[in-house]
Enzyme design. Structure first.
Site, mmCIF file in Angstrom:
data_model
loop_
_atom_site.group_PDB
_atom_site.id
_atom_site.type_symbol
_atom_site.label_atom_id
_atom_site.label_comp_id
_atom_site.label_asym_id
_atom_site.label_seq_id
_atom_site.Cartn_x
_atom_site.Cartn_y
_atom_site.Cartn_z
ATOM 1 N N VAL A 161 46.946 14.245 52.985
ATOM 2 C CA VAL A 161 47.036 15.700 53.072
ATOM 3 C C VAL A 161 45.867 16.257 53.908
ATOM 4 O O VAL A 161 46.016 17.257 54.625
ATOM 5 C CB VAL A 161 47.115 16.316 51.646
ATOM 6 C CG1 VAL A 161 45.816 16.248 50.903
ATOM 7 C CG2 VAL A 161 47.637 17.714 51.684
ATOM 8 N N ASP A 162 44.743 15.589 53.856
ATOM 9 C CA ASP A 162 43.563 15.973 54.637
ATOM 10 C C ASP A 162 43.924 15.975 56.132
ATOM 11 O O ASP A 162 43.662 16.959 56.866
ATOM 12 C CB ASP A 162 42.450 14.941 54.340
ATOM 13 C CG ASP A 162 41.079 15.384 54.794
ATOM 14 O OD1 ASP A 162 40.965 16.531 55.273
ATOM 15 O OD2 ASP A 162 40.119 14.591 54.678
ATOM 16 N N SER B 45 43.753 13.229 44.595
ATOM 17 C CA SER B 45 43.462 11.818 44.234
ATOM 18 C C SER B 45 44.688 10.926 44.038
ATOM 19 O O SER B 45 44.534 9.725 43.817
ATOM 20 C CB SER B 45 42.600 11.716 42.953
ATOM 21 O OG SER B 45 41.276 12.078 43.235
ATOM 22 N N TYR C 167 43.444 7.667 47.065
ATOM 23 C CA TYR C 167 42.454 7.396 46.017
ATOM 24 C C TYR C 167 43.039 6.759 44.751
ATOM 25 O O TYR C 167 42.306 6.427 43.817
ATOM 26 C CB TYR C 167 41.676 8.678 45.664
ATOM 27 C CG TYR C 167 40.586 9.018 46.685
ATOM 28 C CD1 TYR C 167 40.338 8.178 47.770
ATOM 29 C CD2 TYR C 167 39.811 10.168 46.564
ATOM 30 C CE1 TYR C 167 39.352 8.485 48.705
ATOM 31 C CE2 TYR C 167 38.818 10.471 47.498
ATOM 32 C CZ TYR C 167 38.596 9.625 48.565
ATOM 33 O OH TYR C 167 37.620 9.914 49.479
HETATM 34 N N1 AR6 Z 1 51.541 18.395 51.501
HETATM 35 C C1 AR6 Z 1 51.442 18.229 50.148
HETATM 36 N N2 AR6 Z 1 51.072 17.068 49.594
HETATM 37 C C2 AR6 Z 1 50.800 16.027 50.401
HETATM 38 C C3 AR6 Z 1 50.884 16.130 51.812
HETATM 39 C C4 AR6 Z 1 51.280 17.386 52.343
HETATM 40 N N3 AR6 Z 1 51.390 17.579 53.661
HETATM 41 N N4 AR6 Z 1 50.552 14.923 52.342
HETATM 42 C C5 AR6 Z 1 50.288 14.094 51.313
HETATM 43 N N5 AR6 Z 1 50.433 14.756 50.158
HETATM 44 P P1 AR6 Z 1 45.990 11.980 49.627
HETATM 45 P P2 AR6 Z 1 43.680 11.540 47.853
HETATM 46 C C6 AR6 Z 1 50.219 14.308 48.769
HETATM 47 O O1 AR6 Z 1 46.008 10.536 49.964
HETATM 48 O O2 AR6 Z 1 44.467 10.577 47.037
HETATM 49 C C7 AR6 Z 1 42.322 11.181 52.815
HETATM 50 O O3 AR6 Z 1 42.195 10.222 53.816
HETATM 51 C C8 AR6 Z 1 50.307 12.813 48.535
HETATM 52 O O4 AR6 Z 1 51.675 12.411 48.338
HETATM 53 O O5 AR6 Z 1 46.143 12.929 50.744
HETATM 54 O O6 AR6 Z 1 42.884 12.574 47.144
HETATM 55 C C9 AR6 Z 1 41.012 11.894 52.548
HETATM 56 O O7 AR6 Z 1 40.251 12.061 53.716
HETATM 57 C C10 AR6 Z 1 49.498 12.666 47.281
HETATM 58 O O8 AR6 Z 1 50.314 12.928 46.120
HETATM 59 O O9 AR6 Z 1 44.582 12.368 48.896
HETATM 60 C C11 AR6 Z 1 40.355 10.986 51.570
HETATM 61 O O10 AR6 Z 1 39.713 9.935 52.212
HETATM 62 C C12 AR6 Z 1 48.485 13.798 47.344
HETATM 63 O O11 AR6 Z 1 48.893 14.638 48.421
HETATM 64 C C13 AR6 Z 1 41.490 10.451 50.758
HETATM 65 O O12 AR6 Z 1 42.630 10.529 51.607
HETATM 66 C C14 AR6 Z 1 47.051 13.321 47.626
HETATM 67 O O13 AR6 Z 1 47.088 12.220 48.519
HETATM 68 C C15 AR6 Z 1 41.760 11.307 49.551
HETATM 69 O O14 AR6 Z 1 42.743 10.692 48.770
#
Ligand code: AR6
Length: 345
Positions: free
Chosen positions: A32-33, A116, A120
Protein backbone atom coordinates in the site's frame (compact mmCIF):
# COMPACT_ATOMS: atom_id res chain seq x y z
CA UNK A 1 -19.49 8.70 14.19
CA UNK A 2 -19.55 5.65 12.03
CA UNK A 3 -17.20 2.92 11.04
CA UNK A 4 -17.46 1.37 7.61
CA UNK A 5 -15.72 -1.58 6.05
CA UNK A 6 -15.16 -1.13 2.34
CA UNK A 7 -13.38 -3.05 -0.36
CA UNK A 8 -11.36 -0.65 -2.44
CA UNK A 9 -7.96 0.67 -3.40
CA UNK A 10 -7.20 3.15 -0.62
CA UNK A 11 -5.66 5.61 -3.08
CA UNK A 12 -9.15 6.06 -4.55
CA UNK A 13 -10.91 6.78 -1.27
CA UNK A 14 -12.12 10.36 -0.85
CA UNK A 15 -11.76 11.42 2.73
CA UNK A 16 -9.72 13.88 4.79
CA UNK A 17 -6.86 11.50 5.51
CA UNK A 18 -5.69 8.13 4.30
CA UNK A 19 -3.28 6.08 6.35
CA UNK A 20 -0.14 4.61 4.89
CA UNK A 21 1.31 1.34 6.22
CA UNK A 22 4.87 2.57 5.86
CA UNK A 23 8.28 1.40 7.03
CA UNK A 24 10.41 3.30 9.53
CA UNK A 25 12.38 5.19 6.86
CA UNK A 26 9.14 6.71 5.46
CA UNK A 27 10.86 6.68 2.09
CA UNK A 28 8.43 4.40 0.31
CA UNK A 29 8.29 0.69 -0.34
CA UNK A 30 5.94 -1.93 -1.77
CA UNK A 31 2.31 -2.81 -0.97
CA UNK A 32 0.00 0.00 0.00
CA UNK A 33 3.00 2.28 0.65
CA UNK A 34 4.11 1.93 -2.99
CA UNK A 35 0.57 2.48 -4.26
CA UNK A 36 0.17 5.66 -2.18
CA UNK A 37 3.50 7.13 -3.32
CA UNK A 38 2.76 6.32 -6.96
CA UNK A 39 -0.68 7.93 -6.79
CA UNK A 40 0.43 10.98 -4.77
CA UNK A 41 3.44 11.81 -6.95
CA UNK A 42 7.05 12.74 -6.20
CA UNK A 43 6.24 15.63 -3.91
CA UNK A 44 5.09 13.16 -1.27
CA UNK A 45 8.51 11.55 -1.14
CA UNK A 46 10.14 14.99 -0.95
CA UNK A 47 8.01 15.87 2.09
CA UNK A 48 8.61 12.46 3.68
CA UNK A 49 12.37 12.97 3.43
CA UNK A 50 12.06 15.90 5.81
CA UNK A 51 10.38 13.80 8.48
CA UNK A 52 13.46 11.73 9.41
CA UNK A 53 11.61 8.46 9.70
CA UNK A 54 9.06 7.18 12.18
CA UNK A 55 9.12 4.61 14.99
CA UNK A 56 6.93 1.51 15.08
CA UNK A 57 3.48 2.39 16.46
CA UNK A 58 3.92 6.13 15.87
CA UNK A 59 2.42 8.29 13.13
CA UNK A 60 3.40 11.35 11.07
CA UNK A 61 1.34 13.47 8.71
CA UNK A 62 2.00 14.94 5.25
CA UNK A 63 0.00 16.50 2.46
CA UNK A 64 -1.59 14.13 -0.03
CA UNK A 65 -0.68 15.91 -3.30
CA UNK A 66 -2.32 14.11 -6.24
CA UNK A 67 -4.47 11.88 -4.03
CA UNK A 68 -8.15 12.72 -3.49
CA UNK A 69 -7.57 13.07 0.27
CA UNK A 70 -6.10 16.12 2.07
CA UNK A 71 -3.50 14.28 4.11
CA UNK A 72 -1.56 11.07 4.29
CA UNK A 73 -0.88 9.79 7.79
CA UNK A 74 2.14 7.52 7.76
CA UNK A 75 2.38 4.89 10.46
CA UNK A 76 4.74 1.98 10.91
CA UNK A 77 3.20 -1.32 11.87
CA UNK A 78 5.02 -4.09 13.73
CA UNK A 79 6.55 -7.04 11.92
CA UNK A 80 4.93 -10.30 12.98
CA UNK A 81 7.26 -12.50 15.01
CA UNK A 82 4.74 -15.05 16.25
CA UNK A 83 2.57 -12.81 18.41
CA UNK A 84 4.53 -12.79 21.68
CA UNK A 85 6.65 -9.77 20.94
CA UNK A 86 4.24 -6.98 21.74
CA UNK A 87 2.91 -6.96 18.17
CA UNK A 88 -0.69 -6.39 19.23
CA UNK A 89 0.08 -3.37 21.43
CA UNK A 90 2.24 -1.85 18.72
CA UNK A 91 -0.46 -2.36 16.13
CA UNK A 92 -3.07 -0.80 18.43
CA UNK A 93 -0.72 2.17 18.84
CA UNK A 94 -0.60 2.61 15.06
CA UNK A 95 -4.39 3.00 14.93
CA UNK A 96 -4.64 5.16 18.06
CA UNK A 97 -1.82 7.50 17.12
CA UNK A 98 -3.10 7.87 13.55
CA UNK A 99 -6.59 8.68 14.81
CA UNK A 100 -5.25 11.21 17.32
CA UNK A 101 -3.15 12.87 14.62
CA UNK A 102 -6.19 13.03 12.36
CA UNK A 103 -8.18 14.59 15.18
CA UNK A 104 -5.43 17.16 15.87
CA UNK A 105 -5.58 18.09 12.19
CA UNK A 106 -9.36 18.46 12.30
CA UNK A 107 -10.07 15.54 9.99
CA UNK A 108 -13.69 14.44 9.85
CA UNK A 109 -12.92 11.26 7.96
CA UNK A 110 -10.05 8.81 7.68
CA UNK A 111 -9.36 5.57 5.82
CA UNK A 112 -7.08 2.78 7.08
CA UNK A 113 -5.60 -0.16 5.23
CA UNK A 114 -5.05 -3.27 7.32
CA UNK A 115 -1.70 -2.21 8.72
CA UNK A 116 0.98 -4.94 8.98
CA UNK A 117 -1.20 -7.56 7.33
CA UNK A 118 0.83 -7.74 4.10
CA UNK A 119 4.62 -7.71 3.88
CA UNK A 120 4.91 -7.51 7.69
CA UNK A 121 3.07 -10.80 8.05
CA UNK A 122 0.51 -10.03 10.79
CA UNK A 123 -2.23 -12.66 10.36
CA UNK A 124 -4.95 -10.95 8.37
CA UNK A 125 -7.94 -11.87 10.56
CA UNK A 126 -6.14 -10.84 13.73
CA UNK A 127 -5.03 -7.59 12.11
CA UNK A 128 -8.63 -6.91 11.18
CA UNK A 129 -9.79 -7.58 14.76
CA UNK A 130 -7.20 -5.16 16.18
CA UNK A 131 -8.34 -2.52 13.68
CA UNK A 132 -12.02 -2.98 14.54
CA UNK A 133 -11.51 -2.98 18.30
CA UNK A 134 -9.15 -0.02 18.45
CA UNK A 135 -11.23 2.11 16.12
CA UNK A 136 -14.54 1.38 17.87
CA UNK A 137 -12.95 2.26 21.20
CA UNK A 138 -11.84 5.61 19.75
CA UNK A 139 -15.26 6.27 18.19
CA UNK A 140 -16.91 5.77 21.53
CA UNK A 141 -15.52 9.13 22.64
CA UNK A 142 -14.80 10.88 19.34
CA UNK A 143 -16.65 11.92 16.22
CA UNK A 144 -15.07 10.80 12.99
CA UNK A 145 -16.03 8.78 9.94
CA UNK A 146 -13.60 5.88 9.76
CA UNK A 147 -13.17 3.48 6.86
CA UNK A 148 -11.36 0.20 7.10
CA UNK A 149 -10.28 -0.50 3.56
CA UNK A 150 -10.04 -4.19 2.94
CA UNK A 151 -8.12 -5.22 -0.13
CA UNK A 152 -8.25 -8.92 0.42
CA UNK A 153 -11.73 -10.29 0.97
CA UNK A 154 -10.41 -13.04 3.27
CA UNK A 155 -9.40 -10.47 5.85
CA UNK A 156 -12.91 -10.47 7.24
CA UNK A 157 -13.82 -13.72 8.84
CA UNK A 158 -16.79 -14.13 11.10
CA UNK A 159 -15.81 -17.33 12.85
CA UNK A 160 -16.90 -20.81 11.89
CA UNK A 161 -19.72 -21.15 14.40
CA UNK A 162 -21.37 -17.87 13.42
CA UNK A 163 -20.81 -18.60 9.73
CA UNK A 164 -22.50 -22.02 9.98
CA UNK A 165 -25.34 -20.63 12.06
CA UNK A 166 -26.10 -17.78 9.63
CA UNK A 167 -25.73 -20.03 6.59
CA UNK A 168 -28.15 -22.48 8.14
CA UNK A 169 -30.60 -19.69 8.88
CA UNK A 170 -30.34 -18.38 5.32
CA UNK A 171 -30.89 -21.89 3.94
CA UNK A 172 -33.96 -22.34 6.10
CA UNK A 173 -35.49 -18.95 5.48
CA UNK A 174 -34.26 -17.39 2.27
CA UNK A 175 -36.71 -17.80 -0.56
CA UNK A 176 -36.18 -16.77 -4.15
CA UNK A 177 -38.26 -13.86 -5.37
CA UNK A 178 -40.88 -15.98 -7.14
CA UNK A 179 -41.49 -18.09 -4.05
CA UNK A 180 -41.74 -15.09 -1.76
CA UNK A 181 -44.44 -15.18 0.87
CA UNK A 182 -45.53 -13.21 3.90
CA UNK A 183 -43.66 -10.16 5.21
CA UNK A 184 -45.63 -7.94 2.90
CA UNK A 185 -45.67 -4.29 3.34
CA UNK A 186 -48.66 -2.36 4.45
CA UNK A 187 -49.58 -1.11 0.95
CA UNK A 188 -49.66 -4.62 -0.44
CA UNK A 189 -51.84 -5.72 2.41
CA UNK A 190 -54.30 -2.95 1.77
CA UNK A 191 -54.50 -3.75 -1.91
CA UNK A 192 -54.80 -7.49 -1.36
CA UNK A 193 -57.47 -7.70 1.25
CA UNK A 194 -60.37 -5.57 2.17
CA UNK A 195 -60.89 -5.99 5.87
CA UNK A 196 -61.18 -3.15 8.31
CA UNK A 197 -57.95 -1.91 9.79
CA UNK A 198 -57.36 -2.79 13.41
CA UNK A 199 -54.46 -2.48 15.77
CA UNK A 200 -53.64 -6.15 15.80
CA UNK A 201 -53.84 -6.26 12.00
CA UNK A 202 -50.77 -4.08 12.11
CA UNK A 203 -49.10 -6.42 14.55
CA UNK A 204 -49.80 -9.46 12.43
CA UNK A 205 -48.58 -8.09 9.16
CA UNK A 206 -45.41 -7.01 10.80
CA UNK A 207 -44.25 -10.39 11.85
CA UNK A 208 -45.92 -13.40 10.39
CA UNK A 209 -46.84 -14.70 6.99
CA UNK A 210 -50.44 -14.06 6.05
CA UNK A 211 -52.58 -17.05 6.77
CA UNK A 212 -56.22 -17.95 7.01
CA UNK A 213 -56.37 -17.26 10.70
CA UNK A 214 -55.23 -13.74 10.12
CA UNK A 215 -57.58 -13.13 7.21
CA UNK A 216 -60.75 -14.42 8.77
CA UNK A 217 -60.41 -13.86 12.48
CA UNK A 218 -63.07 -11.53 13.87
CA UNK A 219 -61.68 -8.05 14.29
CA UNK A 220 -61.24 -6.81 17.83
CA UNK A 221 -63.25 -3.80 18.93
CA UNK A 222 -62.27 -1.55 16.03
CA UNK A 223 -64.09 1.61 17.07
CA UNK A 224 -62.52 1.64 20.51
CA UNK A 225 -59.08 1.55 18.94
CA UNK A 226 -59.72 4.07 16.21
CA UNK A 227 -57.91 7.00 17.76
CA UNK A 228 -54.95 4.77 18.58
CA UNK A 229 -54.84 3.64 14.97
CA UNK A 230 -55.05 7.17 13.65
CA UNK A 231 -52.26 8.20 16.03
CA UNK A 232 -50.16 5.33 14.80
CA UNK A 233 -50.74 6.21 11.18
CA UNK A 234 -49.92 9.83 11.83
CA UNK A 235 -46.67 9.17 13.57
CA UNK A 236 -43.79 9.49 11.12
CA UNK A 237 -40.57 7.48 11.18
CA UNK A 238 -38.72 10.37 12.78
CA UNK A 239 -41.35 10.83 15.48
CA UNK A 240 -41.44 7.14 16.21
CA UNK A 241 -37.67 7.07 16.50
CA UNK A 242 -37.65 9.93 18.99
CA UNK A 243 -40.45 8.33 20.98
CA UNK A 244 -38.58 5.02 21.20
CA UNK A 245 -35.36 6.76 22.24
CA UNK A 246 -37.25 8.57 25.01
CA UNK A 247 -39.06 5.42 26.10
CA UNK A 248 -35.75 3.66 26.51
CA UNK A 249 -34.26 6.59 28.40
CA UNK A 250 -31.42 6.69 25.92
CA UNK A 251 -29.33 9.72 25.10
CA UNK A 252 -29.38 10.77 21.44
CA UNK A 253 -25.64 10.33 21.19
CA UNK A 254 -25.86 6.82 22.59
CA UNK A 255 -28.48 5.97 20.00
CA UNK A 256 -26.74 7.29 16.90
CA UNK A 257 -23.41 5.80 17.98
CA UNK A 258 -24.97 2.41 18.52
CA UNK A 259 -26.64 2.80 15.14
CA UNK A 260 -23.28 3.62 13.53
CA UNK A 261 -24.94 6.76 12.22
CA UNK A 262 -23.34 10.10 11.64
CA UNK A 263 -24.33 12.82 14.13
CA UNK A 264 -25.29 15.24 11.34
CA UNK A 265 -27.59 12.71 9.73
CA UNK A 266 -29.19 12.05 13.08
CA UNK A 267 -29.82 15.78 13.60
CA UNK A 268 -31.41 15.98 10.16
CA UNK A 269 -33.74 13.11 10.96
CA UNK A 270 -34.54 14.55 14.37
CA UNK A 271 -35.39 17.98 13.07
CA UNK A 272 -37.45 16.83 10.09
CA UNK A 273 -40.52 14.76 10.99
CA UNK A 274 -41.02 13.95 7.30
CA UNK A 275 -37.47 12.71 6.76
CA UNK A 276 -37.35 9.71 4.39
CA UNK A 277 -34.54 7.41 5.53
CA UNK A 278 -33.01 4.54 3.59
CA UNK A 279 -33.77 1.00 4.67
CA UNK A 280 -30.30 0.35 6.15
CA UNK A 281 -30.65 3.57 8.17
CA UNK A 282 -33.98 2.48 9.62
CA UNK A 283 -32.59 -0.93 10.48
CA UNK A 284 -29.51 0.63 12.04
CA UNK A 285 -31.77 2.52 14.46
CA UNK A 286 -33.81 -0.60 15.15
CA UNK A 287 -30.57 -2.35 16.11
CA UNK A 288 -29.47 0.57 18.28
CA UNK A 289 -32.80 0.51 20.07
CA UNK A 290 -32.71 -3.28 20.37
CA UNK A 291 -36.17 -3.58 18.88
CA UNK A 292 -37.88 -6.93 18.53
CA UNK A 293 -38.67 -8.26 15.08
CA UNK A 294 -42.21 -6.95 15.35
CA UNK A 295 -41.11 -3.50 16.39
CA UNK A 296 -38.48 -3.50 13.65
CA UNK A 297 -41.11 -4.21 11.04
CA UNK A 298 -43.32 -1.53 12.52
CA UNK A 299 -40.56 1.02 12.27
CA UNK A 300 -39.63 -0.10 8.76
CA UNK A 301 -43.23 0.29 7.72
CA UNK A 302 -43.15 3.92 8.85
CA UNK A 303 -40.53 4.53 6.18
CA UNK A 304 -42.30 2.39 3.56
CA UNK A 305 -40.15 -0.74 3.92
CA UNK A 306 -40.54 -4.28 5.20
CA UNK A 307 -38.32 -7.24 5.87
CA UNK A 308 -38.57 -9.89 3.21
CA UNK A 309 -37.49 -13.50 3.04
CA UNK A 310 -36.55 -13.01 -0.59
CA UNK A 311 -33.77 -10.65 0.38
CA UNK A 312 -30.58 -12.09 1.89
CA UNK A 313 -29.77 -8.83 3.66
CA UNK A 314 -33.13 -8.95 5.41
CA UNK A 315 -32.72 -12.59 6.39
CA UNK A 316 -29.35 -11.86 7.98
CA UNK A 317 -30.81 -8.91 9.89
CA UNK A 318 -33.66 -11.11 11.06
CA UNK A 319 -31.15 -13.73 12.20
CA UNK A 320 -29.33 -11.25 14.45
CA UNK A 321 -32.53 -9.76 15.86
CA UNK A 322 -33.91 -13.19 16.66
CA UNK A 323 -30.65 -14.10 18.38
CA UNK A 324 -30.83 -10.87 20.38
CA UNK A 325 -27.41 -9.84 19.05
CA UNK A 326 -27.58 -6.07 18.58
CA UNK A 327 -23.90 -5.36 18.09
CA UNK A 328 -23.94 -3.33 14.90
CA UNK A 329 -20.27 -3.91 14.18
CA UNK A 330 -20.65 -7.68 14.38
CA UNK A 331 -23.72 -7.45 12.17
CA UNK A 332 -21.79 -5.35 9.67
CA UNK A 333 -18.92 -7.83 9.63
CA UNK A 334 -21.40 -10.58 8.78
CA UNK A 335 -23.12 -8.43 6.15
CA UNK A 336 -19.74 -7.61 4.62
CA UNK A 337 -18.80 -11.28 4.66
CA UNK A 338 -21.99 -12.19 2.82
CA UNK A 339 -21.48 -9.32 0.33
CA UNK A 340 -24.41 -7.25 1.54
CA UNK A 341 -24.83 -3.53 2.19
CA UNK A 342 -23.76 -2.45 5.64
CA UNK A 343 -25.78 -0.66 8.28
CA UNK A 344 -25.39 2.95 9.29
CA UNK A 345 -23.04 5.60 8.01
N1 AR6 B 1 -5.39 -0.26 -0.96
C1 AR6 B 1 -5.80 -0.85 0.20
N2 AR6 B 1 -5.12 -1.86 0.76
C2 AR6 B 1 -4.01 -2.31 0.16
C3 AR6 B 1 -3.53 -1.74 -1.05
C4 AR6 B 1 -4.28 -0.68 -1.60
N3 AR6 B 1 -3.91 -0.08 -2.74
N4 AR6 B 1 -2.40 -2.40 -1.40
C5 AR6 B 1 -2.18 -3.36 -0.48
N5 AR6 B 1 -3.14 -3.29 0.46
P1 AR6 B 1 1.36 -3.90 3.12
P2 AR6 B 1 2.51 -3.93 5.83
C6 AR6 B 1 -3.33 -4.08 1.69
O1 AR6 B 1 2.29 -4.98 2.71
O2 AR6 B 1 2.14 -5.36 6.00
C7 AR6 B 1 5.78 -1.83 2.44
O3 AR6 B 1 6.82 -2.20 1.60
C8 AR6 B 1 -2.66 -5.44 1.71
O4 AR6 B 1 -3.50 -6.43 1.08
O5 AR6 B 1 1.20 -2.77 2.19
O6 AR6 B 1 2.21 -3.00 6.95
C9 AR6 B 1 6.21 -0.78 3.45
O7 AR6 B 1 7.15 0.11 2.92
C10 AR6 B 1 -2.53 -5.68 3.18
O8 AR6 B 1 -3.75 -6.24 3.72
O9 AR6 B 1 1.84 -3.25 4.54
C11 AR6 B 1 6.77 -1.61 4.55
O10 AR6 B 1 8.08 -1.98 4.28
C12 AR6 B 1 -2.40 -4.29 3.79
O11 AR6 B 1 -2.71 -3.37 2.74
C13 AR6 B 1 5.91 -2.84 4.55
O12 AR6 B 1 5.41 -2.95 3.22
C14 AR6 B 1 -0.99 -3.97 4.31
O13 AR6 B 1 -0.03 -4.57 3.45
C15 AR6 B 1 4.73 -2.69 5.47
O14 AR6 B 1 4.04 -3.90 5.52
Amino acid sequence: MPLQIIRNDITKVKCDAIVNAANSTLLGGGGVDGAIHRAAGKKLLAECMKLHGCKVGEAKITNAYNLPSKYVIHTVGPKWHGGNNNEKTMLENCYRNSLLLAKENKCDSIAFPLISSGVYGYPMEQAFRVAMDTITEFLDKNDMLVYIVVYDRNAVSIGEELYCSITQYIDDNYVEEHKSYGYRNFDTLQRDISIPMQTNTYEDVRSVPLDDKFLYEEPADTTANLSEIVDMLDESFSQMLIRKIDQRGMKDSECYKRANIDRKLFSKIRSNPQYKPSKPTVIAFCIALELSLEETNEMLMKAGFALSHSNKFDVIIEYFIKKGNYNIFEINEALFYFDQNLLGA
